[in-house]
Design a protein around this motif. Structure first.
Motif, short mmCIF file in Angstrom:
data_model
loop_
_atom_site.label_atom_id
_atom_site.label_comp_id
_atom_site.label_asym_id
_atom_site.label_seq_id
_atom_site.Cartn_x
_atom_site.Cartn_y
_atom_site.Cartn_z
N LEU A 4 0.83 -1.19 0.00
CA LEU A 4 0.00 0.00 0.00
C LEU A 4 0.87 1.24 0.00
N VAL A 5 0.64 2.11 -0.95
CA VAL A 5 1.39 3.36 -1.04
C VAL A 5 0.41 4.50 -0.85
N VAL A 6 0.73 5.41 0.07
CA VAL A 6 -0.10 6.58 0.35
C VAL A 6 0.55 7.80 -0.28
N GLY A 10 -3.93 9.85 -3.39
CA GLY A 10 -4.76 8.77 -2.86
C GLY A 10 -3.92 7.57 -2.46
N LEU A 11 -4.50 6.39 -2.65
CA LEU A 11 -3.86 5.13 -2.26
C LEU A 11 -3.66 4.26 -3.49
N SER A 12 -2.57 3.51 -3.51
CA SER A 12 -2.40 2.50 -4.55
C SER A 12 -1.91 1.23 -3.87
N CYS A 13 -2.38 0.13 -4.40
CA CYS A 13 -2.09 -1.17 -3.80
C CYS A 13 -1.85 -2.18 -4.90
N SER A 17 -5.67 1.37 -7.64
CA SER A 17 -5.56 2.67 -6.98
C SER A 17 -6.93 3.24 -6.63
N SER A 18 -6.95 4.08 -5.64
CA SER A 18 -8.14 4.82 -5.24
C SER A 18 -7.74 6.25 -4.92
N ALA A 19 -8.42 7.19 -5.54
CA ALA A 19 -8.22 8.60 -5.20
C ALA A 19 -8.89 8.84 -3.85
N TRP A 20 -8.48 9.87 -3.14
CA TRP A 20 -9.11 10.16 -1.85
C TRP A 20 -10.61 10.34 -2.02
N ALA A 21 -11.04 10.91 -3.15
CA ALA A 21 -12.47 11.12 -3.39
C ALA A 21 -13.24 9.81 -3.55
N ILE A 55 7.01 2.99 6.12
CA ILE A 55 8.40 3.09 5.68
C ILE A 55 8.64 4.54 5.30
N GLY A 56 9.41 5.23 6.12
CA GLY A 56 9.69 6.65 5.90
C GLY A 56 10.86 6.84 4.96
N GLU A 57 11.29 8.07 4.85
CA GLU A 57 12.41 8.41 3.96
C GLU A 57 13.69 7.70 4.37
N SER A 58 13.82 7.40 5.65
CA SER A 58 15.03 6.72 6.12
C SER A 58 15.06 5.25 5.71
N GLY A 59 13.90 4.71 5.32
CA GLY A 59 13.82 3.31 4.93
C GLY A 59 13.51 2.37 6.08
N ASN A 60 13.44 2.91 7.31
CA ASN A 60 13.11 2.08 8.47
C ASN A 60 11.61 1.81 8.55
N MET A 61 11.26 0.58 8.92
CA MET A 61 9.85 0.23 9.10
C MET A 61 9.42 0.53 10.53
N GLN A 62 8.25 1.16 10.67
CA GLN A 62 7.72 1.50 11.97
C GLN A 62 6.28 1.00 12.09
N LYS A 63 5.91 0.49 13.27
CA LYS A 63 4.52 0.10 13.53
C LYS A 63 3.68 1.29 13.97
N ASP A 64 4.35 2.36 14.46
CA ASP A 64 3.62 3.56 14.80
C ASP A 64 4.34 4.78 14.26
N TYR A 65 3.57 5.86 14.19
CA TYR A 65 4.08 7.10 13.64
C TYR A 65 3.60 8.22 14.56
N SER A 66 4.53 8.99 15.07
CA SER A 66 4.22 10.07 16.02
C SER A 66 3.41 9.56 17.21
N GLY A 67 3.69 8.33 17.63
CA GLY A 67 3.03 7.76 18.81
C GLY A 67 1.72 7.07 18.54
N TYR A 68 1.26 7.00 17.31
CA TYR A 68 -0.01 6.37 16.98
C TYR A 68 0.21 5.18 16.06
N PRO A 69 -0.60 4.11 16.21
CA PRO A 69 -0.47 2.98 15.29
C PRO A 69 -0.66 3.45 13.84
N VAL A 70 0.09 2.88 12.94
CA VAL A 70 0.06 3.29 11.53
C VAL A 70 -1.35 3.24 10.96
#
Length: 92
Positions: A4-6, A10-13, A17-21, A55-70
């Protein structure tokens, strides 16, 4: 495996793909979340809570982002985008 790419559009999988609309809402039933869309016969994109990674710009995988589940970050983004696309009513 990245499925899944955000993006701002929109989103593509994996080629779908799906536009936000295209998104009509978000639902959670037990441990399954669904990004609801009438664009496809399936009714939307379903995924298990707790299985998503960011997966951020650093390439590291995270289960949460800014303290919230992805998954909740994704839901917040979808809600934000749907509200931004909704027609605004004018106050008289």
């Amino acid at each position: 495996m990245e499925i899944l790419v955000v993006t701002d559009a929109g989103l593509s999988c994996n080629g779908v793909s799906s536009a936000w609309a295209d998104l009509r809402g978000i639902s959670i039933d037990g441990d399954i979340a669904c990004l609801v869309s009438e664009k496809y016969v399936s009714g939307g994109l379903r995924f298990y809570l707790g299985e998503c990674r960011f997966i951020g710009e650093s390439g590291n995988m995270q289960k949460d982002y800014s303290g919230y589940p992805v998954e909740y970050c994704l839901m917040n983004r979808a809600t934000f985008e749907s509200q931004a696309l909704a027609p605004r009513s004018e106050c008289l």
